[in-house]
Design an enzyme around this catalytic site. Structure first.
Site: not given
Ligand code: NAD
Ligand code: DAU
Length: 365
Positions: A14, A37, A85, A135-137, A161, A164-165, A191, A201
């Site tokens: 993101i 990371t 993370e 996050t919504d989690e 996770y 921690s959030k 996202n 996923l």
């Molecule tokens: P990501 O795992 O793709 O990226 C995380 C980034 O943070 C990486 O570039 C990593 O190198 C950096 N990072 C990790 N630990 C660090 C540290 N100690 N110091 C500095 N940098 C560090 O994550 P993402 O999916 O892009 O998510 C970004 C944010 O959005 C997170 O806070 C996550 O909780 C939140 N979020 C993500 C989703 C989703 O669907 N991906 C949904 C809701 C909220």
């Molecule tokens: O809801 C927001 C969250 O969405 C963010 O806060 C997290 O950072 C982000 O990773 C994501 O969490 P999820 O656990 O929902 O995402 P993931 O892509 O890991 O999994 C999406 C759904 O798919 C979940 O119900 C688990 C399932 N899944 C996931 C994987 C990786 C599978 O069925 N098979 C898989 O191999």
């Protein structure tokens, strides 16, 4: 104070979309603090790397000295905090890093921001913002007929996770309440889009399907997620940064609830259409039900009416348009996927950034 913003985690999924969108919309100077990371990938930012308004700093948000120095050197008008993370499965296998980065790291940033905010005066002070991306989690899980998560839904995190959030959100809230730090929080749903690491996923399924590998669906595949196109999320963050009310939380979602198995089936059909000569057609034959994730949340759904009503933000992509764009992006960027799955992206970073801990646009600092 300058017009600069400090972004954490801008090399992740993101964060990198945000940095690209920021400059695309004519945003001012931006400093990206990222530890790089496994989830951080500077290849994501190749398109803006030489922009003179961009500065990359490799470092840890838990490093109080570094974070304090960045505030002093760059005088940002805001911090947008993505670094975390982020993968639930990894948090189940090894929660320590999640507590360290997501809780301690956020605490370190809050303390540094608070000290910096204390030095500001006048317009600089009234303008400063700390935007915490969450996050919504944190809200836990929903039953099939429960109303979607809204900003008053009680916190009930279920995975390490999510816990921690939730902890980091509570810290931010406390720093607003106790110290008057001008912070806002966004809580968004799942996202998807370009540059997502193929452990989540959608990119995992795309990557596996193209290689003819099994598509591992956890449990019965009926878990529901509410999908949000990443660039819509980035625009929401910019909107909250400029117009959000201090101390408020804003839920961000695309109103796209889908069962996982339906997402995977839709992907298989789309790949059948877009890669007609694939040896793996029909891709749905690759679907494999596997053991469920421990403590797997059954359903997430976001009620985004507050940000729509108060800040006039609306998503531009439906799931169908965003999903097609995403799959087409992964097909057009096979080299990016290959670099990530082979680990070559880390070698690329080592050779390009080997002896530099801080890299500014145009060279080492
Ligand atoms: P990501 O795992 O793709 O990226 C995380 C980034 O943070 C990486 O570039 C990593 O190198 C950096 N990072 C990790 N630990 C660090 C540290 N100690 N110091 C500095 N940098 C560090 O994550 P993402 O999916 O892009 O998510 C970004 C944010 O959005 C997170 O806070 C996550 O909780 C939140 N979020 C993500 C989703 C989703 O669907 N991906 C949904 C809701 C909220
Ligand atoms: O809801 C927001 C969250 O969405 C963010 O806060 C997290 O950072 C982000 O990773 C994501 O969490 P999820 O656990 O929902 O995402 P993931 O892509 O890991 O999994 C999406 C759904 O798919 C979940 O119900 C688990 C399932 N899944 C996931 C994987 C990786 C599978 O069925 N098979 C898989 O191999």
């Amino acid at each position: 104070m300058t017009d600069c913003i400090l972004v954490t985690g801008g090399a992740g999924f993101i964060g990198s979309n945000f940095v690209i969108e920021w400059f695309a919309q004519g945003g001012g100077p931006l400093v990206n603090l990222d530890k790089l990371t496994y989830a951080g990938n500077l290849e994501n930012l190749a398109s803006i790397e030489s922009n003179p308004a961009y500065t990359f700093v490799r470092g840890d948000i838990c490093d109080a000295e570094l974070v304090g120095r960045l505030f002093e050197e760059h005088h940002p008008r805001a911090i947008v905090h993505f670094a975390a993370e982020s993968h639930v499965d990894r948090s189940i296998l090894g929660p320590e890093a999640f507590l360290k980065t997501n809780i301690d790291g956020t605490f370190t940033l809050l303390q540094a921001a608070r000290a910096y905010y204390g030095t500001l005066q006048g317009e600089d002070k009234s303008r400063f913002r700390f935007l915490h991306v969450s996050t919504d989690e944190v809200y836990g899980t929903l039953g099939p007929d429960d109303p979607a998560f809204h900003e008053e839904t009680p916190y009930s995190p279920n995975s390490p996770y999510a816990a921690s959030k939730a902890s980091s959100d509570h810290l931010v809230r406390a720093w607003v309440h106790t110290y008057g730090l001008p912070a806002v929080i966004t809580n968004c749903s799942n996202n998807y889009g370009p540059f997502q690491f193929p452990e989540k996923l959608i990119p995992l399924m795309i990557s596996n399907a193209l290689q003819g590998k099994p598509l591992p669906v956890y449990g019965d595949g009926q878990q529901i997620r509410d999908w949000l196109y990443v660039r819509d999320h980035c625009r929401a963050i910019m909107t909250v940064l400029e117009k959000g009310t201090i101390g408020e939380c804003y839920n961000v979602g695309g109103n796209n609830q889908r069962a996982n198995i339906d997402v995977v089936n839709a992907l298989c059909s789309l790949l059948d259409e877009l890669v007609p000569d694939s040896a793996n057609r029909p891709h749905a034959q690759l679907i494999t039900y596997v053991k469920d994730r421990p403590g797997h949340d059954r359903r997430y759904a976001i009620d985004a009416r507050k940000i729509q009503r108060e800040l006039n933000w609306f998503p531009e992509e439906s799931f169908e348009t965003g999903f097609r764009k995403t799959v087409e992006w992964y097909l057009a960027n096979a080299e990016w996927v290959e670099h990530v799955t082979s680990g070559a992206y880390q070698q690329w970073m080592t050779s390009n950034y080997s002896d530099r801990t801080t890299v500014a646009a145009g060279g080492a600092r």
